[in-house]
Scaffold this motif. Structure first.
Motif, PDB file in Angstrom:
ATOM      1  N   GLU A   1       0.844  -1.195   0.000  1.00  0.00           N
ATOM      2  CA  GLU A   1       0.000   0.000   0.000  1.00  0.00           C
ATOM      3  C   GLU A   1       0.885   1.254   0.000  1.00  0.00           C
ATOM      4  O   GLU A   1       1.029   1.953   1.010  1.00  0.00           O
ATOM      5  CB  GLU A   1      -0.976  -0.063   1.188  1.00  0.00           C
ATOM      6  N   ASP A   2       1.447   1.517  -1.173  1.00  0.00           N
ATOM      7  CA  ASP A   2       2.416   2.610  -1.315  1.00  0.00           C
ATOM      8  C   ASP A   2       1.767   3.804  -2.018  1.00  0.00           C
ATOM      9  O   ASP A   2       2.226   4.236  -3.078  1.00  0.00           O
ATOM     10  CB  ASP A   2       3.667   2.127  -2.073  1.00  0.00           C
ATOM     11  N   THR A   3       0.697   4.315  -1.407  1.00  0.00           N
ATOM     12  CA  THR A   3      -0.006   5.455  -2.007  1.00  0.00           C
ATOM     13  C   THR A   3       0.455   6.792  -1.439  1.00  0.00           C
ATOM     14  O   THR A   3      -0.074   7.828  -1.818  1.00  0.00           O
ATOM     15  CB  THR A   3      -1.527   5.350  -1.756  1.00  0.00           C
ATOM     16  N   ASP A   4       1.375   6.766  -0.486  1.00  0.00           N
ATOM     17  CA  ASP A   4       1.770   8.001   0.195  1.00  0.00           C
ATOM     18  C   ASP A   4       3.301   8.129   0.180  1.00  0.00           C
ATOM     19  O   ASP A   4       3.968   7.880   1.193  1.00  0.00           O
ATOM     20  CB  ASP A   4       1.219   7.939   1.639  1.00  0.00           C
ATOM     21  N   PRO A   5       3.877   8.503  -0.998  1.00  0.00           N
ATOM     22  CA  PRO A   5       5.340   8.521  -1.116  1.00  0.00           C
ATOM     23  C   PRO A   5       6.060   9.272   0.007  1.00  0.00           C
ATOM     24  O   PRO A   5       7.097   8.794   0.483  1.00  0.00           O
ATOM     25  CB  PRO A   5       5.588   9.168  -2.483  1.00  0.00           C
ATOM     26  N   PRO A   6       5.542  10.439   0.492  1.00  0.00           N
ATOM     27  CA  PRO A   6       6.291  11.112   1.551  1.00  0.00           C
ATOM     28  C   PRO A   6       6.449  10.276   2.833  1.00  0.00           C
ATOM     29  O   PRO A   6       7.427  10.424   3.562  1.00  0.00           O
ATOM     30  CB  PRO A   6       5.452  12.373   1.852  1.00  0.00           C
ATOM     31  N   ARG A   7       5.495   9.388   3.091  1.00  0.00           N
ATOM     32  CA  ARG A   7       5.585   8.565   4.315  1.00  0.00           C
ATOM     33  C   ARG A   7       6.406   7.293   4.111  1.00  0.00           C
ATOM     34  O   ARG A   7       6.753   6.601   5.064  1.00  0.00           O
ATOM     35  CB  ARG A   7       4.175   8.157   4.767  1.00  0.00           C
ATOM     36  N   GLU A   8       6.666   6.987   2.844  1.00  0.00           N
ATOM     37  CA  GLU A   8       7.305   5.710   2.550  1.00  0.00           C
ATOM     38  C   GLU A   8       8.784   5.727   2.957  1.00  0.00           C
ATOM     39  O   GLU A   8       9.443   6.759   2.867  1.00  0.00           O
ATOM     40  CB  GLU A   8       7.194   5.498   1.035  1.00  0.00           C
ATOM     41  N   VAL A   9       9.290   4.598   3.419  1.00  0.00           N
ATOM     42  CA  VAL A   9      10.706   4.490   3.738  1.00  0.00           C
ATOM     43  C   VAL A   9      11.364   3.693   2.612  1.00  0.00           C
ATOM     44  O   VAL A   9      10.943   2.571   2.307  1.00  0.00           O
ATOM     45  CB  VAL A   9      10.898   3.794   5.111  1.00  0.00           C
ATOM     46  N   ALA A  10      12.370   4.319   1.988  1.00  0.00           N
ATOM     47  CA  ALA A  10      13.006   3.681   0.823  1.00  0.00           C
ATOM     48  C   ALA A  10      13.489   2.281   1.180  1.00  0.00           C
ATOM     49  O   ALA A  10      14.070   2.061   2.242  1.00  0.00           O
ATOM     50  CB  ALA A  10      14.175   4.546   0.363  1.00  0.00           C
ATOM     51  N   GLY A  11      13.208   1.343   0.318  1.00  0.00           N
ATOM     52  CA  GLY A  11      13.695  -0.026   0.518  1.00  0.00           C
ATOM     53  C   GLY A  11      12.774  -0.889   1.349  1.00  0.00           C
ATOM     54  O   GLY A  11      12.949  -2.109   1.425  1.00  0.00           O
ATOM     55  N   SER A  12      11.753  -0.293   1.996  1.00  0.00           N
ATOM     56  CA  SER A  12      10.967  -1.131   2.915  1.00  0.00           C
ATOM     57  C   SER A  12      10.011  -2.069   2.186  1.00  0.00           C
ATOM     58  O   SER A  12       9.753  -3.173   2.667  1.00  0.00           O
ATOM     59  CB  SER A  12      10.263  -0.317   3.997  1.00  0.00           C
ATOM     60  N   ALA A  13       9.492  -1.682   1.011  1.00  0.00           N
ATOM     61  CA  ALA A  13       8.629  -2.616   0.281  1.00  0.00           C
ATOM     62  C   ALA A  13       9.445  -3.864  -0.083  1.00  0.00           C
ATOM     63  O   ALA A  13       9.003  -5.002   0.141  1.00  0.00           O
ATOM     64  CB  ALA A  13       8.063  -1.954  -0.974  1.00  0.00           C
ATOM     65  N   ALA A  14      10.649  -3.646  -0.602  1.00  0.00           N
ATOM     66  CA  ALA A  14      11.499  -4.791  -0.979  1.00  0.00           C
ATOM     67  C   ALA A  14      11.850  -5.616   0.258  1.00  0.00           C
ATOM     68  O   ALA A  14      11.856  -6.851   0.215  1.00  0.00           O
ATOM     69  CB  ALA A  14      12.767  -4.285  -1.664  1.00  0.00           C
ATOM     70  N   SER A  15      12.100  -4.942   1.369  1.00  0.00           N
ATOM     71  CA  SER A  15      12.482  -5.676   2.581  1.00  0.00           C
ATOM     72  C   SER A  15      11.311  -6.502   3.116  1.00  0.00           C
ATOM     73  O   SER A  15      11.475  -7.658   3.529  1.00  0.00           O
ATOM     74  CB  SER A  15      13.067  -4.687   3.600  1.00  0.00           C
ATOM     75  N   ILE A  16      10.087  -5.959   3.063  1.00  0.00           N
ATOM     76  CA  ILE A  16       8.904  -6.720   3.514  1.00  0.00           C
ATOM     77  C   ILE A  16       8.685  -7.915   2.584  1.00  0.00           C
ATOM     78  O   ILE A  16       8.452  -9.041   3.039  1.00  0.00           O
ATOM     79  CB  ILE A  16       7.649  -5.808   3.553  1.00  0.00           C
ATOM     80  N   LEU A  17       8.800  -7.654   1.272  1.00  0.00           N
ATOM     81  CA  LEU A  17       8.553  -8.741   0.302  1.00  0.00           C
ATOM     82  C   LEU A  17       9.614  -9.841   0.401  1.00  0.00           C
ATOM     83  O   LEU A  17       9.325 -11.005   0.119  1.00  0.00           O
ATOM     84  CB  LEU A  17       8.504  -8.181  -1.123  1.00  0.00           C
TER      85      LEU A  17
END
Ligand code: GLU
Length: 288
Positions: free
Chosen positions: A42-58
């Motif tokens: 659920e990456d609809t809010d780029p300012p709140r996103e932490v770089a690399g965390s989607a890849a790390s969760i996946l």
């Protein structure tokens, strides 16, 4: 196929213990029903996103034995679908542009009601888009927490689907994608139970089916607060997954095998003893 579940993390940090519990709980429910289990970022809010965390969760999920049945869906690839849905709602009476700020609303009781704006239109500034809510109790039966009722007008007010900065809200993206992915069963943490009536209302406005809901108790830290990515509590280590997985299964009151074993055996043992009705339903308990 009559069961499709999902785990839908927001990529604001590494997988933490609280989200591992939601992932394991939703995986167990889906497998118990011989259904499919999907992962949605659920990456609809780029300012709140932490770089690399989607890849790390996946990368972490399969290390815990949680393998999705389809490739992960990234909400950042779905902006066209959200825009089309907003357009569809613009043709109805329910969506309206709004320039009210939080502080404008705070001068009242903080809620926006009956599509009545306190701030005047500002033609040089883009509006937020809000959905008007009815003065009506929305009811749903949560599979674990029992019957839930919320009057959206009294308790929530007209809510934002698209912010003035153009970002789509969680409520909109979640409803659109649960429907697009054919999700029949939403299993997630109890912190989101308060969003459910809003999501059901939006489904009704769009003529979409309402999934079944099950809200899991939240893992709390010693201080009684929810574990979250931001408070860094209980870091979990995907290179040594069994301790955290054992703890997550224990939190869900599932038995562990006596012998030391890997993540697949732990999950299969839990599945063999799993009954969603026996999940703990209290509002949250400490994992310490
Ligand atoms: N993205 C939300 C979160 O990480 C979960 C959304 C959902 O399961 O509906 O808290």
């Amino acid at each position: 196929m009559n069961y499709r579940g999902r785990f839908a993390p927001t990529p604001t940090g590494h997988l933490h213990f609280g989200s591992l519990v939601a992932a394991v709980g939703s995986w167990l429910c889906a497998h118990d029903a011989r259904g499919q289990w999907l992962v949605r970022i659920e990456d609809t809010d780029p300012p709140r996103e932490v770089a690399g965390s989607a890849a790390s969760i996946l990368a972490a999920l399969p290390a815990f034995g949680l393998v999705a049945d389809e490739p992960a869906l990234f909400q950042s690839t779905r902006l066209g679908a959200y825009a089309a849905i907003l357009e569809q709602l613009r043709g109805s009476d329910w969506l309206f542009p709004c320039w009210c700020s939080r502080s404008d609303l705070a001068r009242g009781d903080g809620l926006h009601r009956d599509s009545h704006c306190v701030a005047p239109p500002q033609p040089n500034h883009p509006p937020a888009w809000r959905l008007r809510v009815p003065d009506q109790v929305i009811e749903f039966e949560d599979a674990l927490q029992g019957m839930q009722r919320q009057n959206l007008r009294d308790e929530v007010g007209d809510f934002v689907l698209c912010r003035a900065d153009g970002l789509y809200s969680y409520q909109l993206a979640c409803v659109v994608d649960d429907a697009a992915q054919g999700i029949t069963d939403v299993v997630r943490g109890l912190d989101l139970i308060d969003s459910t009536a809003r999501q059901i209302w939006l489904q009704r406005c769009l003529g979409l089916p309402t999934p079944r809901y099950l809200h899991l108790p939240l893992a709390l830290g010693d201080d009684g607060h929810k574990l979250s990515k931001s408070n860094q509590a209980f870091p979990i280590d995907p290179t040594d997954p069994t301790p955290a997985l054992r703890r997550a299964l224990t939190f869900l009151q599932l038995p562990l095998p006596d012998a030391a074993c890997g993540v697949s055996e732990l999950l299969q043992h839990a599945l063999a003893h799993f009954d969603p009705a026996n999940l703990p339903h209290c509002s949250g308990h400490s994992v310490a």
